[in-house]
Structure formats: C-alpha cells, structure tokens
Design a protein around this motif. Sequence first.
Motif, short mmCIF file in Angstrom:
data_model
loop_
_atom_site.label_atom_id
_atom_site.label_comp_id
_atom_site.label_asym_id
_atom_site.label_seq_id
_atom_site.Cartn_x
_atom_site.Cartn_y
_atom_site.Cartn_z
N ARG A 1 0.84 -1.20 0.00
CA ARG A 1 0.00 0.00 0.00
C ARG A 1 0.87 1.26 0.00
NH1 ARG A 1 -2.22 3.83 -0.24
NH2 ARG A 1 -4.19 4.67 0.56
N PHE A 2 1.99 1.19 0.72
CA PHE A 2 2.79 2.41 0.88
C PHE A 2 3.92 2.53 -0.15
CE2 PHE A 2 1.51 1.89 5.52
CZ PHE A 2 0.44 2.74 5.39
N VAL A 3 4.30 1.40 -0.75
CA VAL A 3 5.43 1.46 -1.69
C VAL A 3 5.04 2.29 -2.91
CG1 VAL A 3 6.69 0.06 -3.37
CG2 VAL A 3 6.54 -0.66 -1.02
N GLN A 4 5.86 3.24 -3.22
CA GLN A 4 5.57 4.11 -4.35
C GLN A 4 6.31 3.66 -5.61
OE1 GLN A 4 3.41 6.77 -4.33
NE2 GLN A 4 2.85 6.06 -2.29
N GLU A 5 7.50 3.12 -5.44
CA GLU A 5 8.28 2.73 -6.61
C GLU A 5 8.04 1.26 -6.92
OE1 GLU A 5 12.42 4.02 -6.77
OE2 GLU A 5 11.98 5.18 -4.97
N PRO A 6 7.60 0.94 -8.16
CA PRO A 6 7.31 -0.46 -8.48
C PRO A 6 8.50 -1.38 -8.29
CG PRO A 6 6.51 1.00 -10.19
CD PRO A 6 7.30 1.86 -9.27
N ARG A 7 9.74 -0.84 -8.52
CA ARG A 7 10.89 -1.74 -8.39
C ARG A 7 11.08 -2.18 -6.93
NH1 ARG A 7 15.24 0.91 -6.40
NH2 ARG A 7 14.98 3.17 -6.33
N LEU A 8 10.57 -1.36 -6.00
CA LEU A 8 10.71 -1.71 -4.59
C LEU A 8 9.70 -2.79 -4.15
CD1 LEU A 8 11.39 1.75 -2.93
CD2 LEU A 8 13.02 -0.06 -3.39
N SER A 9 8.71 -3.05 -5.00
CA SER A 9 7.73 -4.11 -4.68
C SER A 9 8.44 -5.44 -4.52
CB SER A 9 6.70 -4.25 -5.79
OG SER A 9 6.08 -3.04 -6.03
N GLU A 10 9.48 -5.63 -5.36
CA GLU A 10 10.22 -6.89 -5.32
C GLU A 10 10.80 -7.12 -3.91
OE1 GLU A 10 13.56 -6.99 -7.89
OE2 GLU A 10 13.66 -9.17 -7.90
N HIS B 1 17.08 -3.67 3.74
CA HIS B 1 16.35 -2.42 3.92
C HIS B 1 14.89 -2.58 3.53
CE1 HIS B 1 19.80 -0.12 5.06
NE2 HIS B 1 20.47 -0.68 4.08
N LEU B 2 14.04 -1.86 4.23
CA LEU B 2 12.61 -1.92 3.93
C LEU B 2 12.33 -1.24 2.60
CD1 LEU B 2 11.27 -1.08 7.47
CD2 LEU B 2 11.01 -3.22 6.28
N PRO B 3 11.20 -1.60 1.95
CA PRO B 3 10.97 -1.07 0.61
C PRO B 3 10.43 0.35 0.59
CG PRO B 3 9.21 -2.55 1.21
CD PRO B 3 10.18 -2.56 2.34
N TYR B 4 11.02 1.22 1.35
CA TYR B 4 10.63 2.62 1.28
C TYR B 4 11.84 3.45 0.91
CZ TYR B 4 7.25 0.49 4.36
OH TYR B 4 6.34 -0.37 4.89
N ALA B 5 11.59 4.62 0.37
CA ALA B 5 12.70 5.52 0.06
C ALA B 5 13.47 5.77 1.35
CB ALA B 5 12.15 6.82 -0.50
#
Lengths: 465, 520
Positions: B148-157, B214-218
């Motif tokens: 829900r919070f991830v903004q960048e699709p590459r971070l979904s991985e 690292h967590l998938p956030y900026a």
Amino acid sequence: MNAPVIWIIFPAALALLLMLTQNKRLLSLSGGAIAALLAVAAQFVPMEEAFRIGSMSIRIESSLSILGRQLIIQPSEGPLLALLYGAAALWFFGAEASQSAPKFVPLGFLINALMIASIAVEPFLYAALFIEMVVLLSIPLVTSLYSPPGKGVTRFLIYQTLAMPFILLSGWLLAGVEASPGNLTLAAQSATVLGLGFAFLLSIFPLYHWMPMLLEEAPPFAAGFLLWILPTATLVFGAGFMDRYSWLRNSPELTVVLRSAGLLMLATGGVWAAFQNHLGRIMAYGVIAETGFALLSLSLDLRLGIPIFFLLFPARALGLTIWSLALNIIKAHVPSLRYSQVRGALRKFPFAVAGMVLASLSTSGLPLLAGFPPRLALWDSLARASSDAALWVGVGALGLFTASFRMLAVTSMSDEYSGWEVGENWLQAIMLGLGVIGLFILGVFPQTVQYFLAALPSMFEHLGH
Amino acid sequence: MFLLITIGILTFTALVLSFLRFALPTFRFSWLTAAGGALLAWVSMFFWQAGMPARLQFPLWQPESIFRQSPSFVADGTSWAFAFSLVTICVGVIVTSVARENFPGILGWVGTLALTALGVLAVTADNPLTLVLLWTAMDLTEFVAQMRFVQEPRLSERAVISFASRVTGILILLWAGMVSASKGAELDFLSPPPQAGLYFIIAAAFRLGIVPLHLPYASESSFRRGFGTILRAVSAGSSLILLARTPLSGVETPLTPYLILLVAAAALYGGWMWLRSPDELAGRPFWLIGMGALAVASALRGNPLGATAWGCALMLSGSALFLVSAESRWQDKALLIGAWGVSSLPFSLTASGWISSSGRFWYAVPLLIAAQVMLLAGYIRMSRRPLPHAGFENQPIWAKNVYPFGIHIILLTSLLLGWFGWDGARQSGNWVAALFASLLTFGLLRLAVRVRILNPVRAHWVRSAEAAWLDAVYHTIWEGYRTLRRLIALFSSALEGESGVMWTLLFLVLFITFLIQGSP
C-alpha cells in the motif's frame, strides 16, 4: 421418491432445460441456488426413513433399477452429495462473475450428476461409461466453436478415454477374483489393470501433462471445474474399491504404490510449478500436487488417513474456484497469462491477483489458509510413518511456495509506477472477496466443516474405522 | 483474560480509525484517538500482572484424532516482557508521528495498531502451531501495508522477498514439527527434541526481518522511521520469543559449538557495521543482526532469560533511537537510558544477558562481549548525533511538547523492565562481564576520535558494498535456477510435444518398473 432420481436424474434433466436459457445471470443464480438446495437436502433429508411434510408422508428410497443395473445412493453418502453439490453451487454462482455461464451451468450440472452416477452405479464397471460421458461432455466446455481444439484438449480426451478399457477389464478380472479368492496371479493382474485405469483417470505421473496444456488454451474457469470434479469423484470412486476388496485394502504393496504415486505427484507438481512462466500452467501443477496430497492420505493408517482425505476436499474446492475465477478475470484483460503479459497486474486487478495468490498459497499450505490444516495433519502423520516421505512432501511444498512467490513478484512489479485501480466489476470483487474470507475461515477454524465431514467416513464399511 | 482486553483495545482502536478515515475524512481527533487507544492498551498491560501465568485456549481443531495441537495462548513473565515492549513501541510510534512529515498518517496508525495486536498475540503463543498462524497473519498484514505504501514499483520486489524470507522461517518451524513427529514426539516449547530446537534457532534467524536488509521505502521516508520501526520491532519480538521459549535441552546437539561460533561471527559483523553506519536507519539491519545474535547466543548457552533480555533491549533501546526525528531538550541525555538498557550492568534490562549457569561455550564469550561493545558504542555515538532537520515547522503547536513523551515512554519502559514484571528483573547478573564491556565501550568511544576506521562511512558506500555481495548471492541462485528451469522445460517439451504420448507411456513403464523393484 427416490434418491438417484433426486440427485442424479433431476439435475441431469434440469441441465437439459437450462440449456434453453440464455440469460447469464438467471442461469448462474438459478443453477447455484438449485445446487445449494440439493446440497442442503442431501445433508438434512433422511433417506430410507419416513418423514412428514404437512400431511404428506414421504420416504426416499436409496436405489433405482434401470435396465437391470442399479443406482444406489446410501443414506451414509448424503454428506458426500452435500459436498459435491455445495461445491458445485460455488462454481455456478461464480459462473456469472467469470462470464462463462451459458455453457458452463447446464454442462456443469450434467457433469456433476454423471460423476455421482459413476459412484452410485452397480456393477461398478458401468462407472467407466459414465466417466467417459463426462469426458465427452467436457469437450464443449473447454473448446470454442470458433477455433479448433488445441493439443491439450486432445490429450485430455486420449488419456481419459484410455482409462475406460482398463476399468472395464478390471471389472471383469475382479469378478474372477471374487469367484476364486485364492488365485493370487489373477488378483495381481486385476490390481495392475485397475491401477492403470486409475492412473489414467487421476492423471498420475507421467500422465498429467495434458493439464498444463489444457490450462494454456482453455478458459481457466471451465478447466478449473473439470480439474476439481474429475479427480474428486474419481478419488472417492477409488477409495470405494479399497473399501470393497479386503485383499486390496490389506495389501502392503498398495500402500507403497499410493505413497510413491502421491509423492511423485506432489514433488514433481511442486517443483515443476516453481519453474513455470504461465499462470495457468502453475494452477495445473497445483492441481496435480493436490491429487498427490489425496493419494498420500490414502497411504496412511486409514483411521487417520480417511479424515484427512475428506478434510482435503473443501479446501480443494474453494481454492480451485477462487483460483480459476481469478485467472479467468485476468485472462479477459491480457493477451495471455504468460509472465511477460501480467507484470504489474496487482495494481490493476487487485482482487483477482490477491485471490489467485492466496488460493495458490493455500494449495502450498500457508498457515491461516484453508489448505493448511489438512496438510499439517497429513505431513505430521506421514512424518511419523516415514521421515523420507515427509522430506519429499517438504520439497513439493517448497516448489509450490516458490511458484506462489514468483507469481506475486511478477504481478506486483512493473516498469513504471501506476496507481491502484480496480479493474474487476463489483460482482467479481464480491465473489473473490467472499471466497478469500472462506479460505481464511477454513484455515483458522477447520472444525467448522466437521459438521459435514464428520459423518463422511461412515459411507465406507471398512475404511477409517 | 487481560490478554483479550489489551488485544481488544488495540483492535477496536484500529477499527475506529479505519471507520473515521473512510466515513469522516475531516475528523480532527484521529491522532488523539490513536494515541489514546495505544496508551489505554499500555495501561492495560499492567493488569496482566494480577493473574500470571494465565492460559487462553481457543476452540479445539477437529477431528482431534488428526490434530495434536490447537491455538492457545499463555501470559507469563517472558511473554509479558515482550508484549509490554511491543505495546510501548506502538505508543511511541503513534505519539512521535506528530514530528514526522506524513502526519497525520491514519492508515499508518491503523497498521501500527493492527501489527502490535498481532505481535502481542504472537509473543503469547503457547505452542508452535499458534505461533506459525500468527507469524503468517503478521506477514500478510505487513505485506499488504508495504504494498500500500510502496511508491516505486521496483521496490515491490523487496516487499515480496521480505515476505518470502519470513515464510521460509515459518516452513522451518513447521519442519521442526516434522522432525519431532518422526521421533514420535509432539513439538512444544517446553521439551523440544534437540534436533528440533536447532530448527527453532534457524527459524528465528529467518524471521528476524533482516532479509532484505532495507525496507521497501525511500531511504528518507517517514514510513521507514515510523511504520518501519514497528514493523522491525514486531518481527524481531515475535521471532525472538521462540528463543526465549527454547530450553537448554532443546539446543544440546553436536552442532551447537559450531553454531555458537557462527552466531558470534554474526554478532561481530552486525556490531562492526552498526558502529560504522552513517546513521541509525542505515544501520538498523545491523543493529538487528548484532542484538539478535546476542539473543541467539544466550539461547544456545542455555539462558532463555538472557534471550528475552537482549530481545527486549533490541526492541526498546533500538526503537527509541530510530524514532528520534526532531531535536528536543535533554533528548541526547535521555537516550543514554537506552544505552543503559543494552549495557548488561546490574539492574539494567539486560542484566541477565551474560548469566550462564553451566558456563558453556566460554570461548565465545569474549567475541560476544566485543560485539556488545561495538553495538553500545555505536548506540551512544548515534544518540549524540545532531539531527538533520527540526521537523516541527508544519506541525501543530502542541506537537513539540507531545513528541518527547513518545521517546521517553519507551526509555522509561526499558528502565522499568530492569526492575519489574518478569523473571529477568532485579538481577545483578554477571557484573564483571558487564563492567568490562562498559569500560571497553568508553575506551572505544575515546579511540574513535583518533582512529579513522572506527568512524562512520558514507551512506552510499554502505549501500554499494552491501549490494555487491548480495548481488553475487542472487546471481548464483539465479544461475542455478535457470539451469534447472532449462532441464525441466526440456522434459516438459518432450512430454507435451508431438511424440508426447509415446514418451509418456515410456515413462509410465519405467515408473512401474521402479515400483516393482522396490519401495520408496
């Protein structure tokens, strides 16, 4: 009143009537409602006992003679009918959401009725004819008038049809075994032929390759229905043989064969699934692994194995319904179900992708989901019997989990950012949402289905007691 | 029963906030509702003490002939310490959110409350079945929240990898059950067979939440500081409870001496990387590795109390530091209480950390103390680091006064647990080891001023170094996967091709031949 008339002939006649209807919503709703009604009746209406409705006294007989053959539905088989018609109701209600109702509901009713007839018919060798009729009726379900049938459909027809001569031959041989029980050669021959018949019917390794091929070319919802009803009814039919013939039931070789076949199905299904790049093919391998679990349950001490065997059924029915419906919805919006075409689908079809992934995780045995309790019980019982077998179950489950996570990764990744959309219509979202809730309920409270399942082992005279 | 009250308060608050978010988007007191609910849950934790140990049995799974266990919970000293820590961090996360850029983040608070409720249930799990159910519930909640919070699709991985690595921990715990079953025993926390106990430790390591690093956030995201902190705390708490429940008999295997050396190496690695981390968020995975390794080492040395102590310190001291996002008066001094919590000095939270009744594996202790020294030195250095931004410009006027309470309540709890509520409280512990560690820490801090290698590296340096070895691991796995995929594709194409029916029949004959020759 007669049980075979109510649960076999009436649904078959109704199916013919429903073929005249073209209203998709009416078909889906009426089909689902009638199937649910038949399920409730099977569970609650007593057979072979007189009961009153108002001033009328009714008694439902359990057998019906047709041309010298008999269709027998024992009172103890009521919960099985409830399970089959209850699950069919799920599929029929989902048919409208999958937009495949016109052909699906009537043919589905007919197939369900014929599969029940195959379990009910005496002598059993006539079951082969009913099963062959089901196979032939399945063809219009998975093909289209506007394109030639693919290789998967042809293979399906070939392998399922090949089962028929083996079942017929085994019927003839088994009659000989009953006449002279001491003839070990004849018993071995009949067991081999029977085993081959079931190997074709249940698509035991390596006879299952039509399944992934079929799911590449056929509508997933219709194919999913076939992959649910055929193995489920065949497994019950097969367990009936074990119940009927003590020499078969007590044979140590049968345990070995069932365990080997089950492990092979589970391990190859799981590992193969992990390496697929097509969502439909992964579902096919999931179904193969499911059959493996069922075979393994029959290889256990049957006092434990039979309750596990039946506990696998609701999870399988619900999981496959959700998985097929989700794939149907996704397929309607993308050129193919290959990974390259479904990247980022999670943000466009969140309900469908969530349903698909959760159903596949349920098949893998993720805790909290419907598939977990029976798999846990099965794995535990198997580990007590053979730690090697338990390890192979772990390998299969690991493969299934890998496939699920790959699906999740592919559908959640995309090259560029896109916001969240809901590409499903409200009916699809509701159906998938309810299905997913069902998966969680069965996963956390497996005792909820015991009301239906507890009496099922009593349909067998010897198994599970 | 008090367990249900705490869970009820947290869940009810989360539901109310969800309702307000969608039904009354302009409602002005959402933060007050969230903070009030969390604080009420925190107060309710003290009532647990009135009736411990208390058991709560959920309806039995049926048929009972095939299910040997059913979900059940226990509130005892160990679970209370973990649960109290989690609820405190929940309060801290919500209260300090006033100083973060994404205030008011109602969905973040709902996630925080829901995760805390699941975390509390997980640390009170009375058997492995209950624990795996709750682990999965947490993983699903966490995954949904991350997506829900991830903004960048590459971070979904990264979110999927995180989910998959945790599920691996679940599978390992389930496998421990199967190992137990193969010995004819039932897996429980009280008397796991030694082989199964080792799997407990491996499962806990997978579940610590250090994969991916690292967590998938900026990297500068407010989610990483607020929601990320509760995510990491709940993951760590719910996995370390497994170690706190593992008795000495559960880890007595021939492999244990090697394992403790491996764990000591992990602790040293975590400590060193933490010491050299540019800031607390970049160093957070290494804090988890280092402190988690100290907890694992305690369990291996037959000291479950120590594992509980290190686990609670990991969560409380760590969270206090990770949640600091704005300057406030006395803050750097207050954070020294967090350092006290990690010091293992008498009557501190980790006083029981170095107790070992059997004196086993003495050779690993110096290595572990060295790791503790680096973790402690890094902690003190980071707590004194000037903050890059003040954070109150866009916030309500009262926020500046409320924010420190969020940090102080965590530190206060850390102090309190040194004195009250569980078996590890009021311990003088191994004060010689603790004193030695403290002196070395001061020495290291003094030395750091003069020796360049003991100072933090640049942020981009840390990331690229970490990516290189991780990339190598991923590359190797991927190559193996592709080779296997080619083999399977070849086999499938033979069976599905034009001559597939013939191949199938050939394989069938082979299969039958194998079956005739022998059993599996």
